[in-house]
Design a protein around this motif. Structure first.
Motif, short mmCIF file in Angstrom:
data_model
loop_
_atom_site.label_atom_id
_atom_site.label_comp_id
_atom_site.label_asym_id
_atom_site.label_seq_id
_atom_site.Cartn_x
_atom_site.Cartn_y
_atom_site.Cartn_z
N HIS A 1 -1.83 5.78 1.64
CA HIS A 1 -3.17 5.74 2.24
C HIS A 1 -3.46 7.05 2.96
CE1 HIS A 1 -6.53 4.67 4.83
NE2 HIS A 1 -6.81 3.76 3.93
N CYS B 1 -8.13 13.09 -8.86
CA CYS B 1 -7.58 11.75 -8.65
C CYS B 1 -6.56 11.39 -9.73
CB CYS B 1 -8.69 10.71 -8.60
SG CYS B 1 -9.70 10.87 -7.11
N CYS C 1 -3.23 4.67 -3.19
CA CYS C 1 -4.49 5.20 -2.69
C CYS C 1 -4.64 6.67 -3.09
CB CYS C 1 -4.54 5.09 -1.17
SG CYS C 1 -4.38 3.39 -0.59
N ALA D 1 -6.32 2.45 -5.78
CA ALA D 1 -7.46 2.31 -4.86
C ALA D 1 -8.09 3.69 -4.72
CB ALA D 1 -7.00 1.77 -3.52
N TYR D 2 -9.25 3.85 -5.34
CA TYR D 2 -9.96 5.13 -5.20
C TYR D 2 -10.72 5.11 -3.88
CZ TYR D 2 -13.60 8.60 -5.48
OH TYR D 2 -14.45 9.62 -5.16
N GLU D 3 -10.29 5.97 -2.96
CA GLU D 3 -10.90 6.03 -1.64
C GLU D 3 -11.22 7.48 -1.29
OE1 GLU D 3 -9.47 2.24 0.71
OE2 GLU D 3 -8.43 4.04 1.37
N GLU E 1 0.84 -1.19 0.00
CA GLU E 1 0.00 0.00 0.00
C GLU E 1 0.88 1.25 0.00
OE1 GLU E 1 -2.78 -0.90 3.13
OE2 GLU E 1 -3.93 0.90 2.65
#
Ligand SMILES: O=C[C@H](O)COP(=O)(O)O
Length: 262
Positions: free
Chosen positions: A99, A146, A130, A169-171, A96
């Motif tokens: 984040h 994004c 992320c 990871a679209y968050e 990751e």
């Protein structure tokens, strides 16, 4: 039809013992599930560092394992850090990067995210990159922001001539740790834009876009046309919930196939 990618980050919710019990339960579910056996779903699990090697053993053959963070450098006097080289060495395939919690609580800047994305790719790991907006906005502007974040994160790797497989990871930050995910149309619109953007980047061919932020059973069917999968947090703490998501992968694929989509 490409498999759906279903990832879980355990963040720092579980003890080591609970992580092992959860991985064993997930391995049992995954080994028995036709979505995994037939390649309709691909799983990855991201426990905390200390549980990574045990998770690699417990989930061998059914789920890739990753780390929640990595160092910018590959070796040296960096007390407390863990290198991408070592993460790959112990059998991880993903890591990751960027984040929202690392940015907000630990001061990770765009420059750090760029360096860590490069470190992941340099070590043969797929970054789970992320990205997301701080506040709900109109999906078109959110998508542009994004895309900017993705391109910024990949810029050092690109400058070094690297390529590879990236999992975006679209968050949305406002949907992380919330009661419910973003609305399906909102997610679809942003993810579709991100996918088009990645598709136009031959150096990162095969990259995928998954949605996270209070993702849970019941969501995939609502957004399936425009995402490559889900990134689950709290709503995967019960292995049964993950089983429900795998059931949904099968029903969603069947519905899409019947409609001639995806
Ligand atoms: O890493 C996972 C995401 O941050 C989502 O977490 P959550 O589903 O608990 O909101």
């Amino acid at each position: 039809m490409a498999p759906y990618l279903v990832g879980v980050s355990l963040k720092m919710y579980f003890s080591h013992a609970r992580t092992l019990a959860w991985c064993s339960a997930v391995a049992e579910v995954a080994r028995a599930h036709p979505a995994v056996r037939d390649g309709a779903a691909e799983l990855f699990v991201i426990p905390s560092y200390l549980s990574v090697t045990a998770a690699v053993d417990l989930l061998r053959g059914v789920a890739a394992v990753g780390a929640q963070d990595l160092a910018m450098e590959d070796e040296g006097a960096f007390t407390g850090e863990v290198s991408g080289a070592e993460i790959a060495e112990v059998g991880c395939r993903v890591v990751e990067v960027g984040h929202a919690e690392r940015r907000r609580l630990f001061g990770e800047t765009d420059a750090v995210v760029r360096a860590k994305t490069d470190a992941a790719l340099r070590n043969g790991l797929a970054p789970v990159l992320c990205v997301g907006e701080a506040e709900r906005g109109d999906p078109e502007s959110v998508a542009q922001e994004c895309v900017r974040q993705v391109d910024d994160a990949l810029s050092s790797a690109r400058a070094a001539g690297r390529n590879g497989h990236v999992i975006v990871a679209y968050e949305p930050l406002w949907a992380i740790g919330a009661d419910s995910p973003a609305e399906p149309d909102y997610i679809r619109s942003v993810c579709a834009h991100l996918r088009r953007h990645l598709d136009s980047s031959p150096d990162f061919a095969g990259s995928r876009v998954i949605y996270g932020g209070s993702a849970r059973p019941g969501l995939l069917g609502e957004i399936a046309d425009d995402v490559d999968g889900l990134f689950l947090g709290r709503f995967a703490h019960r292995a049964e919930s993950l089983e429900e998501v795998l059931d949904e992968v099968l029903s969603t694929r069947a519905a899409l196939q019947a409609a001639g989509g995806r």
